[in-house]
Design a protein around this motif. Structure first.
Motif, PDB file in Angstrom:
ATOM      1  N   ARG A 101      50.951  38.206  44.689  1.00 49.28           N
ATOM      2  CA  ARG A 101      50.569  39.621  44.644  1.00 49.28           C
ATOM      3  C   ARG A 101      50.274  40.164  46.046  1.00 49.28           C
ATOM      4  O   ARG A 101      50.378  41.366  46.290  1.00 49.28           O
ATOM      5  N   ALA A 138      48.200  35.063  42.307  1.00 50.05           N
ATOM      6  CA  ALA A 138      47.326  35.823  43.210  1.00 50.05           C
ATOM      7  C   ALA A 138      47.909  35.886  44.615  1.00 50.05           C
ATOM      8  O   ALA A 138      47.880  36.933  45.274  1.00 50.05           O
ATOM      9  N   ASN A 157      45.994  31.952  39.539  1.00 50.77           N
ATOM     10  CA  ASN A 157      45.834  31.522  40.930  1.00 50.77           C
ATOM     11  C   ASN A 157      47.162  31.477  41.660  1.00 50.77           C
ATOM     12  O   ASN A 157      47.250  31.860  42.833  1.00 50.77           O
ATOM     13  N   GLU A 212      46.937  38.607  33.718  1.00 52.31           N
ATOM     14  CA  GLU A 212      46.854  37.907  35.003  1.00 52.31           C
ATOM     15  C   GLU A 212      48.005  36.926  35.201  1.00 52.31           C
ATOM     16  O   GLU A 212      48.249  36.471  36.320  1.00 52.31           O
TER      17      GLU A 212
END
Length: 349
Positions: free
Chosen positions: A233, A230, A227, A72
């Motif tokens: 992305r 994210a 975060n 991640e």
């Protein structure tokens, strides 16, 4: 006709002039901070009728293993340059927001900001290195992104990780500190990746172009907490990584290949130390900047000496620094390439 359709910021844009954008001829290439080591890879090309994985799992896992992060926290990009672009597109509003940078430094921060009509708060490397964190933050002002090239190109200077951490802490909720670690493999103990466990406003740019000897692959990584990434992305292109690039990157990040890379870095660092000795002893050179990375930046007493080097086929990177146009950056090559530099330095005046 088409010129009338151009936005003002693009019409006035000064494009980035890369080392390869100049049509030069030579035999020894020490102008683009490339690795002298060519490598061979295996490619399977029977599946190009299918779209690639947007973020190839095997490559991401291999880079996670290398950087000691989880999936991640890793985004694969088209060179570190795309990471710069993505952060601005994601976190800066055109015509409203700004970035901060510390000159002299890598030119693409400015070009990307100008392209997207993002204001630039241009500060100095001396401020970054010498001022306290409170003073730096005051000067940063309202900038959304603060770019710290570490080691810095073209000066090689290093900002301590402790200072980067203090900047991130002071700018929490206000700005993202973007640490460009294109050259970090040459001084891995100085990496800011360890800060990701404590700060959600730190992003690290990485590349396979330098120490991994894959400048032609155009592969980089944006490292940050989940975060922060994210949002990025959402913005990145749907298929940014080609199948062929993913295959090569996976092989380049295998444990054996990483071991080979580190061995080559050790050789290059040794070659750099020998070059610095030659430069410091040369009457052609008035100043050598000490720092990290696979390059040495120096000031010549006579700018015409650059022409003499080019005439013998040794191509290095001249540029203007601190208002003077007699500066030169020499990439660290193999022993044969550095021998050409020695021959140039020993040419009579």
């Amino acid at each position: 006709m088409s010129e009338s359709l151009l936005p003002k910021n693009i019409a006035e844009l000064k494009a980035y002039s890369s080392a390869k954008s100049e049509k030069l001829t030579g035999t020894t290439w020490l102008n683009a901070n490339e690795s002298p080591y060519a490598k061979e890879f295996q490619l399977r090309l029977d599946n190009l009728n299918r779209y690639p994985e947007p973020q190839p799992e095997n490559v991401i896992n291999a880079y996670c293993n290398y950087a000691k992060l989880n999936a991640e926290q890793v985004l694969m990009t088209r060179g570190a340059d795309e990471g710069i672009e993505l952060l601005m597109r994601t976190y800066c509003e055109s015509g409203k927001d700004s970035i901060a940078l510390f000159s002299p430094t890598y030119g693409m921060y400015k070009v990307s900001a100008d392209t997207q009509n993002i204001a630039i708060n241009e500060l100095s490397q001396s401020l970054l290195l010498e001022a306290n964190v409170s003073e730096i933050c005051d000067c940063v002002g309202d900038a959304k992104l603060v770019f710290v090239c570490n080691p810095n190109n073209p000066t090689g200077s290093l900002t301590p990780v402790s200072k980067i951490a203090a900047l991130a802490k002071s700018l929490a909720g206000k700005a993202i500190v973007v640490v460009d670690e294109a050259y970090i493999e040459f001084c891995p103990e100085q990496s800011a990746v360890s800060l990701l466990q404590d700060f959600d406003n730190v992003a690290v740019l990485r590349t396979l172009s330098k120490a991994f000897a894959l400048a032609g692959l155009r592969t980089g990584f944006l490292l940050a907490n989940a975060n922060l990434l994210a949002a990025v992305r959402k913005v990145i292109a749907p298929y940014p990584v080609s199948t062929a690039v993913a295959m090569i990157a996976e092989q380049a990040l295998s444990s054996d290949a990483v071991t080979q890379m580190r061995r080559q870095v050790s050789i290059l660092n040794g070659n750099k130390a020998r070059l610095e000795t030659l430069l410091n002893e040369s009457p052609k050179v008035s100043q050598v900047l000490s720092g990290e990375g696979n390059f040495v930046t120096l000031q010549l007493r006579n700018k015409d000496d650059i022409d003499a080097a080019m005439q013998q086929g040794t191509i290095m990177r001249p540029f203007t620094l601190y208002g003077d146009d007699n500066w030169l950056r020499i990439s660290i090559g193999n022993e044969q390439e550095l021998e050409q530099v020695r021959l140039w330095l020993e040419q009579p005046e």
